[in-house]
Design a protein around this motif. Sequence first.
Motif, PDB file in Angstrom:
ATOM      1  N   GLY A  11       0.792  -1.229   0.007  1.00  0.00           N
ATOM      2  CA  GLY A  11      -0.131  -0.026  -0.066  1.00  0.00           C
ATOM      3  C   GLY A  11       0.803   1.220   0.220  1.00  0.00           C
ATOM      4  N   ASN A  12       2.172   1.150  -0.305  1.00  0.00           N
ATOM      5  CA  ASN A  12       2.893   2.200  -0.273  1.00  0.00           C
ATOM      6  C   ASN A  12       3.884   2.388  -1.296  1.00  0.00           C
ATOM      7  OD1 ASN A  12       3.790   4.900   0.834  1.00  0.00           O
ATOM      8  ND2 ASN A  12       5.264   3.753   1.837  1.00  0.00           N
ATOM      9  N   ASN A  13       3.372   1.676  -2.472  1.00  0.00           N
ATOM     10  CA  ASN A  13       4.234   1.724  -3.724  1.00  0.00           C
ATOM     11  C   ASN A  13       5.635   1.235  -3.606  1.00  0.00           C
ATOM     12  OD1 ASN A  13       2.066   2.939  -5.326  1.00  0.00           O
ATOM     13  ND2 ASN A  13       2.881   5.126  -4.589  1.00  0.00           N
ATOM     14  N   GLY A  14       5.837   0.059  -2.681  1.00  0.00           N
ATOM     15  CA  GLY A  14       6.816  -0.517  -2.492  1.00  0.00           C
ATOM     16  C   GLY A  14       7.740   0.250  -1.597  1.00  0.00           C
ATOM     17  N   GLN A  15       7.343   1.459  -0.772  1.00  0.00           N
ATOM     18  CA  GLN A  15       8.410   1.975  -0.185  1.00  0.00           C
ATOM     19  C   GLN A  15       8.047   1.851   1.170  1.00  0.00           C
ATOM     20  OE1 GLN A  15      10.672   4.005  -1.381  1.00  0.00           O
ATOM     21  NE2 GLN A  15      10.284   3.244  -3.059  1.00  0.00           N
ATOM     22  N   SER A  16       9.151   1.623   2.121  1.00  0.00           N
ATOM     23  CA  SER A  16       8.922   1.135   3.395  1.00  0.00           C
ATOM     24  C   SER A  16       8.591   2.334   4.246  1.00  0.00           C
ATOM     25  CB  SER A  16      10.216   0.675   3.950  1.00  0.00           C
ATOM     26  OG  SER A  16      10.545  -0.414   3.423  1.00  0.00           O
ATOM     27  N   GLU A  17       7.550   2.009   5.048  1.00  0.00           N
ATOM     28  CA  GLU A  17       7.067   3.340   5.761  1.00  0.00           C
ATOM     29  C   GLU A  17       8.144   3.221   7.316  1.00  0.00           C
ATOM     30  OE1 GLU A  17       2.859   3.122   7.123  1.00  0.00           O
ATOM     31  OE2 GLU A  17       2.325   2.699   4.885  1.00  0.00           O
ATOM     32  N   PRO A  18       8.560   4.261   7.632  1.00  0.00           N
ATOM     33  CA  PRO A  18       9.910   4.110   8.521  1.00  0.00           C
ATOM     34  C   PRO A  18       9.282   3.494   9.699  1.00  0.00           C
ATOM     35  CG  PRO A  18       9.576   6.294   7.523  1.00  0.00           C
ATOM     36  CD  PRO A  18       8.465   5.445   7.186  1.00  0.00           C
ATOM     37  N   GLY A  19       8.290   3.966  10.415  1.00  0.00           N
ATOM     38  CA  GLY A  19       7.600   3.421  11.702  1.00  0.00           C
ATOM     39  C   GLY A  19       7.645   1.948  11.816  1.00  0.00           C
ATOM     40  N   VAL A  20       6.982   1.431  10.647  1.00  0.00           N
ATOM     41  CA  VAL A  20       6.659  -0.169  10.584  1.00  0.00           C
ATOM     42  C   VAL A  20       7.935  -0.868  10.338  1.00  0.00           C
ATOM     43  CG1 VAL A  20       5.446  -1.741   9.506  1.00  0.00           C
ATOM     44  CG2 VAL A  20       4.384   0.207   9.759  1.00  0.00           C
ATOM     45  N   SER A  21       8.911  -0.306   9.462  1.00  0.00           N
ATOM     46  CA  SER A  21      10.043  -1.098   8.918  1.00  0.00           C
ATOM     47  C   SER A  21      11.066  -1.034  10.232  1.00  0.00           C
ATOM     48  CB  SER A  21      10.847  -0.447   7.984  1.00  0.00           C
ATOM     49  OG  SER A  21      11.210   0.853   8.258  1.00  0.00           O
ATOM     50  N   ARG A  22      11.077  -0.112  10.988  1.00  0.00           N
ATOM     51  CA  ARG A  22      11.974  -0.045  12.122  1.00  0.00           C
ATOM     52  C   ARG A  22      11.638  -1.120  13.088  1.00  0.00           C
ATOM     53  NH1 ARG A  22      11.383   5.264  13.776  1.00  0.00           N
ATOM     54  NH2 ARG A  22      13.050   5.797  12.414  1.00  0.00           N
ATOM     55  N   LEU A  23      10.466  -1.552  12.995  1.00  0.00           N
ATOM     56  CA  LEU A  23      10.158  -3.037  13.941  1.00  0.00           C
ATOM     57  C   LEU A  23      10.822  -4.091  13.625  1.00  0.00           C
ATOM     58  CD1 LEU A  23       6.262  -2.559  14.361  1.00  0.00           C
ATOM     59  CD2 LEU A  23       8.014  -1.958  16.054  1.00  0.00           C
ATOM     60  N   ALA A  24      11.346  -4.184  12.305  1.00  0.00           N
ATOM     61  CA  ALA A  24      11.900  -5.185  11.827  1.00  0.00           C
ATOM     62  C   ALA A  24      13.623  -5.044  12.141  1.00  0.00           C
ATOM     63  CB  ALA A  24      11.732  -5.582  10.409  1.00  0.00           C
ATOM     64  N   LYS A  25      13.807  -4.096  12.542  1.00  0.00           N
ATOM     65  CA  LYS A  25      15.402  -3.693  12.884  1.00  0.00           C
ATOM     66  C   LYS A  25      15.810  -3.991  14.326  1.00  0.00           C
ATOM     67  CE  LYS A  25      15.801  -0.087   9.421  1.00  0.00           C
ATOM     68  NZ  LYS A  25      16.338  -0.795   8.371  1.00  0.00           N
ATOM     69  N   SER A  26      16.908  -4.443  14.827  1.00  0.00           N
ATOM     70  CA  SER A  26      17.341  -4.479  15.743  1.00  0.00           C
ATOM     71  C   SER A  26      18.330  -3.375  16.179  1.00  0.00           C
ATOM     72  CB  SER A  26      18.246  -5.692  16.101  1.00  0.00           C
ATOM     73  OG  SER A  26      19.618  -5.615  15.383  1.00  0.00           O
ATOM     74  N   ASP A  27      18.630  -2.804  17.228  1.00  0.00           N
ATOM     75  CA  ASP A  27      19.698  -1.771  17.456  1.00  0.00           C
ATOM     76  C   ASP A  27      20.995  -1.892  16.792  1.00  0.00           C
ATOM     77  OD1 ASP A  27      17.585  -0.904  19.438  1.00  0.00           O
ATOM     78  OD2 ASP A  27      18.954  -1.719  21.259  1.00  0.00           O
ATOM     79  N   ILE A  28      21.470  -2.970  16.576  1.00  0.00           N
ATOM     80  CA  ILE A  28      22.605  -2.953  15.844  1.00  0.00           C
ATOM     81  C   ILE A  28      22.471  -2.824  14.371  1.00  0.00           C
ATOM     82  CG2 ILE A  28      22.658  -5.541  15.428  1.00  0.00           C
ATOM     83  CD1 ILE A  28      25.772  -3.676  16.210  1.00  0.00           C
ATOM     84  N   ASP A  29      21.178  -3.130  13.724  1.00  0.00           N
ATOM     85  CA  ASP A  29      21.059  -2.779  12.281  1.00  0.00           C
ATOM     86  C   ASP A  29      20.904  -1.415  12.410  1.00  0.00           C
ATOM     87  OD1 ASP A  29      20.464  -5.581  11.814  1.00  0.00           O
ATOM     88  OD2 ASP A  29      18.324  -5.515  12.433  1.00  0.00           O
ATOM     89  N   GLU A  30      20.107  -0.524  13.153  1.00  0.00           N
ATOM     90  CA  GLU A  30      20.432   0.939  13.122  1.00  0.00           C
ATOM     91  C   GLU A  30      21.708   1.441  13.155  1.00  0.00           C
ATOM     92  OE1 GLU A  30      17.524   2.266  15.851  1.00  0.00           O
ATOM     93  OE2 GLU A  30      15.861   1.557  14.707  1.00  0.00           O
TER      94      GLU A  30
END
Length: 230
Positions: A20-39
């Motif tokens: 629903g966003n033309n293939g672009q990640s929504e920052p708030g949601v995609s951050r859920l799939a990241k660990s602290d080390i990923d950031e």
Amino acid sequence: MRWFSVLLLVCFLVGCATSGNNGQSEPGVSRLAKSDIDEVIEVHQQAVMAQLKRLMFKLYKRNPNLRHDRDVRTIKESVERTFSRQVDFIYPEWAIIRKPTDIIRLALDERFQGDRVLAYIIGLRKMLMASYDNHSEFFYLTSIDQQKLYNSARNIEIAAWLLAKKRDSEGNLLMLSDSLSGEVRNLSYQRIFGKMIATQDNLAQIIAQKNGRIIKTFVVRAATLAFLPI
């Protein structure tokens, strides 16, 4: 079963982020799939690329006659155009060159007739991105190798040495960077290289500690100048 559950969770979150966003990640949601080390990884990558862009700008400013598009766009536009392209963008003149470090060497080969700054930066960018396994986003199951990061830092040292030392048959530097004899001393290029090296070394140590692995260290010797594998 635990890893399978994590995999399902990550796939679900990434799928939700892009739908629903033309293939672009929504920052708030995609951050859920990241660990602290990923950031942390992403911050380091963004920092080293910002310094590389600054280096390109300064090299073009110091070597205006080397810029291939100087008659059609500004230095800032040239730099932005270069970094707006995907890292795997194919430049016809270097299409057959497999190793990024070979492009760096080509940029500082007296026989090379093209845009030395562009070749030098493209080689460095490809080499650095390879140390991140060519990822620009990192999630729970994305991993990078601390040894590649460490090796890339040593390769930056070699590239900096080549830039400062490579001359033509008449003794003229192929690309100007640091101040020449008689000029006001300029250490800004050394500072940029130093920041890039420190960024890669720092992240290599973070990843090594996280993975519980030891980095195989090397001493860069000017006499050999052999780039390390990435």
